[in-house]
Write a protein that holds these residues in place. Structure first.
Motif, PDB file in Angstrom:
ATOM      1  N   ASP A  89       0.825  -1.065  -0.008  1.00 44.17           N
ATOM      2  CA  ASP A  89       0.048   0.150  -0.126  1.00 44.17           C
ATOM      3  C   ASP A  89       0.834   1.244   0.076  1.00 44.17           C
ATOM      4  OD1 ASP A  89      -2.196  -1.483   0.111  1.00 44.17           O
ATOM      5  OD2 ASP A  89      -2.354  -1.544   2.207  1.00 44.17           O
ATOM      6  N   ASN A  90       2.149   1.133   0.315  1.00 44.24           N
ATOM      7  CA  ASN A  90       2.851   2.337   0.570  1.00 44.24           C
ATOM      8  C   ASN A  90       4.029   2.386  -0.767  1.00 44.24           C
ATOM      9  OD1 ASN A  90       2.015   2.489   3.044  1.00 44.24           O
ATOM     10  ND2 ASN A  90       3.359   1.292   3.718  1.00 44.24           N
ATOM     11  N   VAL A  91       3.792   1.651  -1.877  1.00 49.75           N
ATOM     12  CA  VAL A  91       4.658   1.713  -3.001  1.00 49.75           C
ATOM     13  C   VAL A  91       3.984   2.460  -4.299  1.00 49.75           C
ATOM     14  CG1 VAL A  91       6.229   0.048  -2.223  1.00 49.75           C
ATOM     15  CG2 VAL A  91       4.067  -0.604  -3.724  1.00 49.75           C
ATOM     16  N   VAL A  92       4.598   3.191  -4.886  1.00 50.77           N
ATOM     17  CA  VAL A  92       3.742   3.677  -6.116  1.00 50.77           C
ATOM     18  C   VAL A  92       4.262   2.789  -7.394  1.00 50.77           C
ATOM     19  CG1 VAL A  92       4.374   5.943  -5.489  1.00 50.77           C
ATOM     20  CG2 VAL A  92       5.938   5.001  -6.828  1.00 50.77           C
ATOM     21  N   ALA A  93       5.224   1.903  -7.075  1.00 47.96           N
ATOM     22  CA  ALA A  93       5.233   0.829  -8.538  1.00 47.96           C
ATOM     23  C   ALA A  93       3.931   0.129  -8.484  1.00 47.96           C
ATOM     24  CB  ALA A  93       6.477  -0.075  -8.104  1.00 47.96           C
ATOM     25  N   ASP A  94       3.801  -0.163  -9.891  1.00 50.97           N
ATOM     26  CA  ASP A  94       2.466  -0.882 -10.372  1.00 50.97           C
ATOM     27  C   ASP A  94       2.637  -2.025 -10.987  1.00 50.97           C
ATOM     28  OD1 ASP A  94      -0.245  -1.132  -9.359  1.00 50.97           O
ATOM     29  OD2 ASP A  94      -1.059   0.078 -11.437  1.00 50.97           O
TER      30      ASP A  94
END
Length: 212
Positions: A89-94
């Motif tokens: 939930d805390n990462v921007v990588a998708d």
């Protein structure tokens, strides 16, 4: 500052604090590089002397893996796969693997068993170092101290196959690790990965049935 971590640690745990002095002199140059950068090592399965931990060093490419040992006294920090479930939930990588993790999280939680993220996804979530790519699988572990039936496993495989991306899950039994898909299959014997090596067994939860 060294944190006292109770041994034994478990396979797939990530450990920080590997000192350069303990890296074998004949290790590849990339091993010294990643240790200098402060990257964690991952606990692997092997029989070692008391007070030591079998670990693997992860490099920048898929073929860069180096097996060595780490003293338990040198462990400065530990992150377990279970601690990484909500880190997504805390990462921007998708990446597709992380999309799949978000999708199946409630399903896995509903099992009522400890589970976590391993492999490249676990490493990236724990460190912020980009190791995943568009084609990376999602590696999970499920801790099954008690018997987990083939029927349960087949149902879980079916559910995970509905995810957005490929998921590889290992059942962590008291005797070692077994691939979920293999245990859910029709073969009478399955491959158990244990500290003393890999072998075919009838039932990973019944040691007396282990056979070479």
């Amino acid at each position: 500052m060294v944190m006292r971590v109770n041994l034994p640690v478990q396979p797939h745990d990530l450990l920080w604090g590997m000192p350069m002095a303990t890296v074998p002199a004949d290790a590849p140059a990339w091993v010294f590089e990643v240790i200098t950068l402060g990257h964690p090592v991952v606990v692997r399965r092997a029989q070692v002397a008391q007070g030591w931990v079998a670990v693997g060093v992860r490099g920048h490419s898929r073929d860069q893996r180096f097996a060595t040992l780490m003293s338990g006294a040198d462990i400065a920090w530990r992150v377990q796969p279970e601690q990484l479930v909500d880190a997504v939930d805390n990462v921007v990588a998708d990446w597709p693997a992380l999309q799949a993790l978000r999708q199946i999280r409630s399903l896995m939680n509903a099992l009522g068993l400890p589970w976590g993220v391993a492999g490249g996804a676990g490493f990236e979530l724990a460190t912020g170092i980009q190791v995943l790519h568009q084609d990376s699988d999602l590696d999970l572990i499920l801790r099954t101290d008690d018997f987990f039936s083939r029927e349960q496993s087949a149902g879980l495989v079916e559910a995970l196959d509905n995810a957005l991306w490929r998921i590889d899950l290992q059942l962590q039994t008291p005797a070692g690790a077994v691939a979920l898909r293999e245990w859910a299959g029709a073969a009478r014997k399955v491959l158990l990965k244990a500290d003393d090596g890999a072998r075919l067994v009838d039932n990973p939860w019944q040691l007396q049935e282990h056979a070479a």
